[in-house]
Design a protein around this motif. Structure first.
Motif, PDB file in Angstrom:
ATOM      1  N   LYS A  29       0.837  -1.204   0.000  1.00  0.00           N
ATOM      2  CA  LYS A  29       0.000   0.000   0.000  1.00  0.00           C
ATOM      3  C   LYS A  29       0.869   1.249   0.000  1.00  0.00           C
ATOM      4  N   LEU A  30       1.919   1.261   0.813  1.00  0.00           N
ATOM      5  CA  LEU A  30       2.831   2.406   0.851  1.00  0.00           C
ATOM      6  C   LEU A  30       3.547   2.578  -0.488  1.00  0.00           C
ATOM      7  N   ALA A  31       3.978   1.461  -1.076  1.00  0.00           N
ATOM      8  CA  ALA A  31       4.669   1.530  -2.368  1.00  0.00           C
ATOM      9  C   ALA A  31       3.740   2.049  -3.455  1.00  0.00           C
ATOM     10  N   GLY A  32       2.482   1.581  -3.438  1.00  0.00           N
ATOM     11  CA  GLY A  32       1.516   2.062  -4.429  1.00  0.00           C
ATOM     12  C   GLY A  32       1.238   3.548  -4.279  1.00  0.00           C
ATOM     13  N   ASP A  33       1.089   4.014  -3.033  1.00  0.00           N
ATOM     14  CA  ASP A  33       0.856   5.435  -2.793  1.00  0.00           C
ATOM     15  C   ASP A  33       2.060   6.262  -3.236  1.00  0.00           C
ATOM     16  N   ALA A  34       3.261   5.742  -2.970  1.00  0.00           N
ATOM     17  CA  ALA A  34       4.476   6.453  -3.383  1.00  0.00           C
ATOM     18  C   ALA A  34       4.564   6.546  -4.900  1.00  0.00           C
ATOM     19  N   ASN A  35       4.205   5.465  -5.580  1.00  0.00           N
ATOM     20  CA  ASN A  35       4.202   5.479  -7.045  1.00  0.00           C
ATOM     21  C   ASN A  35       3.244   6.536  -7.581  1.00  0.00           C
ATOM     22  N   ALA A  36       2.026   6.569  -7.029  1.00  0.00           N
ATOM     23  CA  ALA A  36       1.021   7.522  -7.494  1.00  0.00           C
ATOM     24  C   ALA A  36       1.467   8.958  -7.216  1.00  0.00           C
ATOM     25  N   GLN A  37       2.075   9.187  -6.068  1.00  0.00           N
ATOM     26  CA  GLN A  37       2.534  10.524  -5.718  1.00  0.00           C
ATOM     27  C   GLN A  37       3.673  10.961  -6.640  1.00  0.00           C
ATOM     28  N   ALA A  38       4.639  10.066  -6.876  1.00  0.00           N
ATOM     29  CA  ALA A  38       5.750  10.393  -7.759  1.00  0.00           C
ATOM     30  C   ALA A  38       5.256  10.678  -9.173  1.00  0.00           C
ATOM     31  N   LEU A  39       4.285   9.873  -9.632  1.00  0.00           N
ATOM     32  CA  LEU A  39       3.729  10.093 -10.959  1.00  0.00           C
ATOM     33  C   LEU A  39       2.966  11.405 -11.014  1.00  0.00           C
ATOM     34  N   GLY A  40       2.297  11.767  -9.912  1.00  0.00           N
ATOM     35  CA  GLY A  40       1.585  13.039  -9.859  1.00  0.00           C
ATOM     36  C   GLY A  40       2.524  14.221  -9.989  1.00  0.00           C
ATOM     37  N   TRP A  41       3.675  14.153  -9.308  1.00  0.00           N
ATOM     38  CA  TRP A  41       4.673  15.229  -9.434  1.00  0.00           C
ATOM     39  C   TRP A  41       5.207  15.306 -10.862  1.00  0.00           C
ATOM     40  N   LYS A  42       5.475  14.148 -11.419  1.00  0.00           N
ATOM     41  CA  LYS A  42       6.000  14.097 -12.784  1.00  0.00           C
ATOM     42  C   LYS A  42       4.987  14.675 -13.773  1.00  0.00           C
ATOM     43  N   HIS A  43       3.707  14.365 -13.555  1.00  0.00           N
ATOM     44  CA  HIS A  43       2.670  14.874 -14.448  1.00  0.00           C
ATOM     45  C   HIS A  43       2.500  16.380 -14.273  1.00  0.00           C
ATOM     46  N   SER A  44       2.602  16.877 -13.058  1.00  0.00           N
ATOM     47  CA  SER A  44       2.483  18.318 -12.822  1.00  0.00           C
ATOM     48  C   SER A  44       3.604  19.075 -13.536  1.00  0.00           C
ATOM     49  N   LEU A  45       4.822  18.537 -13.464  1.00  0.00           N
ATOM     50  CA  LEU A  45       5.946  19.166 -14.150  1.00  0.00           C
ATOM     51  C   LEU A  45       5.736  19.137 -15.657  1.00  0.00           C
ATOM     52  N   TRP A  46       5.261  18.012 -16.172  1.00  0.00           N
ATOM     53  CA  TRP A  46       4.972  17.899 -17.605  1.00  0.00           C
ATOM     54  C   TRP A  46       3.903  18.901 -18.020  1.00  0.00           C
ATOM     55  N   ASP A  47       2.862  19.033 -17.215  1.00  0.00           N
ATOM     56  CA  ASP A  47       1.772  19.952 -17.531  1.00  0.00           C
ATOM     57  C   ASP A  47       2.262  21.402 -17.544  1.00  0.00           C
ATOM     58  N   MET A  48       3.144  21.750 -16.598  1.00  0.00           N
ATOM     59  CA  MET A  48       3.704  23.098 -16.555  1.00  0.00           C
ATOM     60  C   MET A  48       4.536  23.371 -17.811  1.00  0.00           C
ATOM     61  N   ASN A  49       5.377  22.409 -18.203  1.00  0.00           N
ATOM     62  CA  ASN A  49       6.191  22.572 -19.409  1.00  0.00           C
ATOM     63  C   ASN A  49       5.315  22.628 -20.661  1.00  0.00           C
ATOM     64  N   LYS A  50       4.252  21.848 -20.677  1.00  0.00           N
ATOM     65  CA  LYS A  50       3.344  21.832 -21.822  1.00  0.00           C
ATOM     66  C   LYS A  50       2.687  23.196 -22.009  1.00  0.00           C
ATOM     67  N   LYS A  51       2.212  23.780 -20.921  1.00  0.00           N
ATOM     68  CA  LYS A  51       1.564  25.089 -21.007  1.00  0.00           C
ATOM     69  C   LYS A  51       2.557  26.174 -21.424  1.00  0.00           C
ATOM     70  N   ALA A  52       3.788  26.083 -20.914  1.00  0.00           N
ATOM     71  CA  ALA A  52       4.812  27.070 -21.296  1.00  0.00           C
ATOM     72  C   ALA A  52       5.135  26.950 -22.773  1.00  0.00           C
ATOM     73  N   TYR A  53       5.251  25.713 -23.255  1.00  0.00           N
ATOM     74  CA  TYR A  53       5.566  25.511 -24.675  1.00  0.00           C
ATOM     75  C   TYR A  53       4.430  25.990 -25.562  1.00  0.00           C
ATOM     76  N   GLU A  54       3.182  25.668 -25.181  1.00  0.00           N
ATOM     77  CA  GLU A  54       2.032  26.084 -25.986  1.00  0.00           C
ATOM     78  C   GLU A  54       1.899  27.606 -26.026  1.00  0.00           C
ATOM     79  N   GLU A  55       2.177  28.255 -24.908  1.00  0.00           N
ATOM     80  CA  GLU A  55       2.102  29.720 -24.874  1.00  0.00           C
ATOM     81  C   GLU A  55       3.196  30.333 -25.750  1.00  0.00           C
ATOM     82  N   TRP A  56       4.406  29.769 -25.656  1.00  0.00           N
ATOM     83  CA  TRP A  56       5.501  30.260 -26.505  1.00  0.00           C
ATOM     84  C   TRP A  56       5.181  30.026 -27.981  1.00  0.00           C
TER      85      TRP A  56
END
Length: 307
Positions: free
Chosen positions: A89-116
């Motif tokens: 359960k802890l490993a699964g939660d850690a995976n989801a959290q790490a993926l959430g951070w990775k997705h947030s960073l991707w989303d931020m870069n995506k918006k910056a690229y689209e705006e540029w």
């Protein structure tokens, strides 16, 4: 007094449970347990009487040994499964959290690229002067498409984590953790699926969650013993909601059910009241209030939560 960390290998414990079970079956010879025919003279000649007397005298001890091995095997298995599920359960939660951070960073870069990218296609009229000092008007792009410091394309949306390990290269200390998450167009999580498979002992844990509006979600947890826990939460716009928890055994037979009404379901801090008659868990935290008077007063409704 110095403190010590207790480390228990639940994979080894689970393997020991299986070995103990096999030993029990090896003792279950029909002759040893007195449930079959004894040897005949044609089988052993003159020694058949002595052998049969030995079997008769040892029937009880062998039967007791079989029962003790069965109890020991079940104890080993129960302990291994419980410890594994806590880590899983802890490993699964850690995976989801790490993926959430990775997705947030991707989303931020995506918006910056689209705006540029948008700015590279837009121009403004500016005043300029030629080499003779004469003023003129010209169109200038708001962003240079050839700029060296231009944002890089964001790449594909990250939706998976997949971790593998085989320390010794022989399959004796390996694991496989996978998590897959889907998102809507606004970047909100719509589903999460996690599988934790550790080692050759055969321990596995699977958790799937579908999320909806106003804090609604349905989580199905398949435990390592094959039993399942299904949690269904329905939230309303005004924050009210309901939660139903169903437990089934490995054969799909329902073993327990519980239901709750809640407030603040569409927030990060919902409160639940057990609606079952004579309920011992009144706050929805999955614990018996009588044995846990100081326990949490709120359920955990994060993605993948089983309570």
């Amino acid at each position: 007094m110095p403190g010590y960390d207790l480390v228990i290998d639940y994979e080894l414990l689970n393997t020991l449970a299986k070995d103990t079970e096999r030993l029990k079956e090896q003792l279950a010879d029909s002759r040893l347990l007195g449930r079959g025919d004894f040897f005949h003279k044609d089988d052993l000649g003159g020694a058949f009487g002595a052998v049969n007397m030995f079997l008769l005298q040892w029937t009880g001890p062998f039967d007791n040994a079989k029962e003790l091995l069965e109890a020991l095997s079940q104890t080993y298995k129960f302990a291994a499964q419980k410890m594994f599920e806590t880590d899983a359960k802890l490993a699964g939660d850690a995976n989801a959290q790490a993926l959430g951070w990775k997705h947030s960073l991707w989303d931020m870069n995506k918006k910056a690229y689209e705006e540029w990218k948008k700015l590279t296609g837009e121009t403004i009229l500016v005043h300029a002067w030629d080499k003779n000092g004469h003023e003129y008007l010209k169109q200038v792009r708001l962003a240079d498409p050839n700029a060296k410091d231009a944002p890089a394309p964001p790449g594909p949306e990250p939706t998976d984590t997949d971790a593998h390990n085989d320390d010794f290269g022989d399959g004796t200390n390996n694991y496989n953790h996978t998590t897959h998450v889907t998102y809507d167009a606004d970047g909100h999580v719509t589903s999460s699926d996690t599988t934790i498979d550790d080692g050759p002992g055969g321990l596995t844990y699977h958790e799937h969650t579908d999320t909806g509006a106003n804090g609604s979600y349905t989580t199905t947890v398949t435990h390592t013993d094959g039993s399942k826990t299904v949690v269904e939460v329905h939230g309303n716009e005004n924050g009210s909601g309901t939660k139903n928890v169903t437990e089934t055994d490995k054969d799909g037979k329902t073993t327990s059910t519980s239901s709750y009404t809640g407030s603040g379901v569409n927030t990060d801090n919902p409160q639940w009241t057990n609606t079952d008659p004579d309920a011992t868990d009144t706050d929805g935290d999955g614990k018996d209030d009588k044995s846990d008077p100081n326990g949490s007063q709120h359920s955990n409704t994060g993605v993948g939560s089983s309570v």
